[in-house]
Scaffold this active site. Structure first.
Site, mmCIF file in Angstrom:
data_model
loop_
_atom_site.group_PDB
_atom_site.id
_atom_site.type_symbol
_atom_site.label_atom_id
_atom_site.label_comp_id
_atom_site.label_asym_id
_atom_site.label_seq_id
_atom_site.Cartn_x
_atom_site.Cartn_y
_atom_site.Cartn_z
ATOM 1 C CD GLU A 149 19.066 3.727 58.933
ATOM 2 O OE1 GLU A 149 17.999 3.626 59.573
ATOM 3 O OE2 GLU A 149 19.162 4.360 57.883
ATOM 4 N N GLY A 150 21.116 -0.201 62.879
ATOM 5 C CA GLY A 150 20.436 -1.068 63.846
ATOM 6 C C GLY A 150 19.119 -0.393 64.099
ATOM 7 C CB CYS A 151 15.609 -1.183 63.253
ATOM 8 S SG CYS A 151 15.047 -0.609 61.670
ATOM 9 C CB ILE A 152 16.865 2.562 67.329
ATOM 10 C CG1 ILE A 152 16.288 3.467 68.394
ATOM 11 C CG2 ILE A 152 17.137 3.420 66.136
ATOM 12 C CD1 ILE A 152 17.351 4.217 69.070
#
Lengths: 412, 102
Positions: B99-102
């Site tokens: 997950e591209g940390c958002i």
């Protein structure tokens, strides 16, 4: 003897928790102590507007004490160490220990430009390399931009996660608008280098925001993992050998949790405290709770998120004090106004499960805000928000939004 | 032969394994070969670390976690798994997309 609720950090999250808990707790039984190293409260979302002359430094700084209730004991000191097994923290000034029954960690996330070789130590920091993630950087960049005649502007995000992940996009949109107004847009090339595979992390928002970059002739360089800055050649270099030239480099440096979290061994690889992402309780110590971007919850590191966490942290603290199980109520809700320049903005609303979708907010079908779509109303919402922040939000007052995300008004 | 093993399991549109239970070390070799990577002991050190981390946290580790956890520098990770090591390893290790940390 009175019990102690200790709150570390009086930024957005810590201040809100102090206000709410002062209201809920019987102050004959409890004392609430807040510790912060800095007496000034910074309205961090406002930093973005400073480089473009929209805000001055005085618009974004207030004394912290003004936002905390008189019943709360406030100490301005550096915390040297947290010792969760002994339920105490040690202060840096005199090494004194403060014991707690409950600890709320609200120590935030912080930039570390010195982690990237060449960024600070290359001799060009605050000369033609700036960051708008600090007040000083934003102010210095404003001075630089005032007389800049144009060239190649590169905005780099060093590593994820960062505080306020939409801020780099807003900076780009505002830069495009600013150079238009100055009549030098044709003399400025704008480049965005990011470690993400696109403009944003979530697919539908990424596509829409990516198009907006293209329309504005902002060149996107995805999958760019910054290794170093070469100030001699004026290039930034990625780990896989790509080089991007700049005349003006605007950096979003590596973000980590607070020093004290890392040095006390409470953090993960980046110094963010591991928490249960739904209850916001520490995964290791049951009397430790975390609000805002100090924790490792996989949601945006933003003030709106801290606000949506607030009710969950407060309710769970109160439940735990009564011997009840914490409730897994936090859904990752985030809500961000994205300035897009020319007095317009976009609003996005999402959580752990649901990516940003188009629609209307907060009233389904009515708005007044439009989701994932540019409008003037969204821009004014963002501008009015600063007033709400200082006058309502920090004091734990009710905002006209629900803590949990709603699907009503969203177009799937 | 590696084509055979790849055709026995399902991948999503981006090339991540759909069912984590399908993963075997042989499958990892085949996926790596498809990605143009010949697995060495060092590759396996990274793969094993990532699988262990994912089992603990339920998430594919980030580049920073891999580098800190294995002691292998980010630069070397890029040499081992060119063009985005975190994603590359996740594919080979049969994990979810990071997950591209958002």
């Amino acid at each position: 003897m009175a019990k102690t609720l200790l709150i570390l950090g009086a930024g957005t999250g810590g201040t809100m928790v102090a206000n709410k808990m002062a209201h809920h707790l019987d102050l004959n039984e409890w004392r609430i102590i807040v510790i912060d190293r800095d007496e000034k409260h910074y309205y961090q979302p406002g930093f973005l507007f400073i480089p473009f002359g929209m805000y001055a430094a005085s618009d974004v700084v207030r004394p912290k004490r003004n936002f905390l209730p008189p019943t709360v004991e406030v100490r301005f000191a550096e915390v040297e160490r947290i010792e969760p097994d002994k339920n105490r923290v040690l202060l840096g000034s005199d090494g004194r220990a403060i014991y707690y029954d409950y600890l709320v960690i609200a120590t935030g996330s912080h930039i570390h430009p010195e982690e990237t070789p060449g960024l600070v130590d290359g001799g060009a920091w605050m000369k033609n390399i700036f960051t708008f993630y600090s007040l000083e950087g934003a102010v210095q960049l404003a001075k630089f931009l005032k007389f800049w005649k144009g060239g190649r502007l590169v905005l780099n995000v060093a590593e994820m996660p960062i505080k306020c992940p939409v801020a780099p996009l807003e900076f780009l949109f505002l830069a495009d608008w600013f150079f238009h107004e100055r009549g030098i847009r044709d003399k400025v090339e704008i480049v965005y280098t990011t470690p993400l595979p696109g403009a944003f992390t979530k697919p539908r928002a990424s596509a829409i925001l990516g198009n907006m970059l293209e329309e504005r002739h902002i060149h996107l360089v995805p999958d760019f993992y910054l290794m170093e800055v070469d100030t001699g050649k004026q290039v930034i270099r990625s780990y896989d050998g790509q080089e991007v030239e700049y005349d003006l480099l605007v950096s979003v440096p590596v973000n980590t949790g607070a020093r004290v979290i890392r040095e006390s061994g409470l953090g993960d690889e980046l110094g963010f405290v591991p928490i249960d992402k739904h209850t916001l309780q520490s995964t290791q110590w049951e009397n430790i709770w975390v609000i805002g971007d100090a924790g490792n919850a996989p949601t945006s590191k933003a003030g709106s998120v801290a606000h949506f966490m607030l009710d969950v942290v407060v309710e769970n603290l109160l439940r735990h004090m009564e011997g009840l199980e914490p409730l897994p109520k936090f859904d990752g809700h985030a809500n961000c106004f994205i300035e897009s320049g020319f007095d317009k903005g976009i609003l996005i609303d999402f959580n752990y499960e649901v990516e940003p979708l188009p629609g209307k907010y907060p009233l389904p079908g009515i708005g007044p805000f439009s989701l994932l779509k540019e409008s003037h109303v969204n821009h004014w919402g963002k501008m009015l928000f600063r007033w709400f922040y200082w006058n309502v939000l920090l004091k734990g007052g009710d905002m006209p939004f629900e803590s949990q995300m709603s699907m009503a008004g969203k177009w799937v | 032969m590696s084509d055979d093993i790849l055709s026995t399991v399902a991948f999503d549109a981006e090339g991540y394994l759909v069912n984590p239970d399908d993963w075997t070390p042989e499958l990892a070799e085949a996926i790596a070969a498809r990605e143009g990577i010949q697995l060495t002991e060092k590759h396996w050190q990274v793969i094993n670390f990532c699988r262990q981390k994912a089992a603990e946290t339920g998430k594919s580790p980030t580049l920073r976690q891999i580098s800190v956890g294995t002691g292998i520098s980010t630069k070397e990770l890029f040499q081992l798994f060119p063009k985005g090591p975190a994603k590359r390893v996740a594919k080979i290790a049969g994990l979810k997309k990071p997950e591209g940390c958002i």
